[in-house]
Design a protein around this motif. Structure first.
Motif, PDB file in Angstrom:
ATOM      1  N   PHE A  29       0.836  -1.210   0.000  1.00  0.00           N
ATOM      2  CA  PHE A  29       0.000   0.000   0.000  1.00  0.00           C
ATOM      3  C   PHE A  29       0.868   1.256   0.000  1.00  0.00           C
ATOM      4  O   PHE A  29       0.528   2.242  -0.654  1.00  0.00           O
ATOM      5  N   ASN A  33       0.260   3.899  -2.709  1.00  0.00           N
ATOM      6  CA  ASN A  33      -0.151   5.276  -2.380  1.00  0.00           C
ATOM      7  C   ASN A  33       0.687   6.271  -3.180  1.00  0.00           C
ATOM      8  O   ASN A  33       0.162   7.258  -3.710  1.00  0.00           O
ATOM      9  N   TRP A  54      -5.479  -2.135  -3.300  1.00  0.00           N
ATOM     10  CA  TRP A  54      -5.793  -1.810  -1.904  1.00  0.00           C
ATOM     11  C   TRP A  54      -6.832  -2.757  -1.302  1.00  0.00           C
ATOM     12  O   TRP A  54      -7.031  -2.764  -0.089  1.00  0.00           O
ATOM     13  N   SER A  82      -0.712   0.683   7.415  1.00  0.00           N
ATOM     14  CA  SER A  82      -0.512   1.690   6.361  1.00  0.00           C
ATOM     15  C   SER A  82      -0.557   3.103   6.947  1.00  0.00           C
ATOM     16  O   SER A  82       0.263   3.961   6.594  1.00  0.00           O
ATOM     17  N   SER A  87       0.504   7.123   5.735  1.00  0.00           N
ATOM     18  CA  SER A  87      -0.375   7.276   4.576  1.00  0.00           C
ATOM     19  C   SER A  87      -0.727   8.743   4.360  1.00  0.00           C
ATOM     20  O   SER A  87      -0.951   9.490   5.318  1.00  0.00           O
TER      21      SER A  87
END
Length: 194
Positions: A29, A33, A54, A82, A87
Motif C-alpha cells: 500500500f 499510495n 488496496w 498503512s 499514509s
C-alpha cells in the motif's frame, strides 16, 4: 455443534498468517499510495482502474484463513499499519479499511463461509470495491465529481476490485497453495495437480 465451532475458532497460526498478509500488503500500500499520487495528472475517475490492489487483503485473507472475519481482520490491520507508515490520507485509511473489509466479508458470508471458489472471490472483491467507492465518494469526491464521474468512478473501483482483488487473490492463493506453505490450512490442502 462442536465441530462447527472448531471450524470458526481462530487458531494462533490463523492470526499470525492473517497478520503477515496484512503487514505485507501495508508495505505494498505504501508504494501504491505513491503511485496513486504520482498519477494525479491521470485524471480521476480514470485512475480508479488501479484501485483493486488496496482491496486484496479483504479477499486474500478469507481465501487463505477460511474463517469468519478474516477479510475484515486482514484489511483493517493492513489499513492500520498503512496509517502508521504515514499514509497521505492519515487515519481515514483505517475507516476505509474497515469498510473495504466488511465488503470483502460479504462475498464469503453469503455462502455461510462454505465456498471459496473464484466466483466468491470475484463477488468479495467487487463488494469491497463498492464499499470503497461509496466511502471515497462521501469523504473525498462527493462535492467535486459530477454525477457521471461518480458513476464512472464507482464502476471502475468495483471492476478493479473484482478483477484485481478478486481474481488476483484467488490466483495468488492457488499459487501459494501449490508451494506447500499453506498446508496447515484447508486452502493449502486443496492443491491442484500441476
Amino acid at each position: 455443534m462442536e465441530a462447527q465451532a472448531a471450524e470458526t475458532r481462530w487458531r494462533t497460526v490463523d492470526i499470525v498468517v492473517a497478520s503477515i498478509i496484512a503487514v505485507a500488503f501495508a508495505g505494498v500500500f505504501y508504494a501504491w499510495n505513491n503511485l496513486w499520487n504520482a498519477l494525479e495528472s491521470f485524471a480521476l475517475p480514470w485512475r480508479a482502474v488501479i484501485y483493486g490492489i488496496w482491496l486484496i487483503p479483504a479477499v486474500l485473507g478469507p481465501l487463505v484463513i477460511r474463517k469468519p472475519g478474516a477479510g475484515l481482520y486482514t484489511e483493517l490491520v493492513a489499513a492500520i499499519v498503512s496509517a502508521l507508515f504515514g499514509s497521505a490520507w492519515g487515519l481515514t485509511v483505517v475507516v476505509s479499511g474497515l469498510v473495504q473489509g466488511i465488503g470483502g466479508e460479504f462475498g464469503f458470508a453469503a455462502t455461510g463461509y462454505k465456498k471459496y471458489k473464484l466466483v466468491n472471490a470475484l463477488v468479495a472483491g467487487g463488494l469491497s470495491g463498492l464499499g470503497a467507492a461509496l466511502f471515497d465518494l462521501s469523504v473525498y469526491y462527493g462535492d467535486t465529481f459530477s454525477a457521471g464521474q461518480k458513476w464512472t468512478y464507482a464502476a471502475l473501483v468495483v471492476a478493479s476490485g473484482a478483477v484485481v482483488a478478486g481474481a488476483g487473490s484467488w490466483a495468488l492463493q492457488r499459487a501459494l497453495s501449490r508451494t506447500g506453505v499453506l498446508d496447515r490450512f484447508p486452502s493449502g490442502r486443496e492443491r491442484v495437480a500441476v
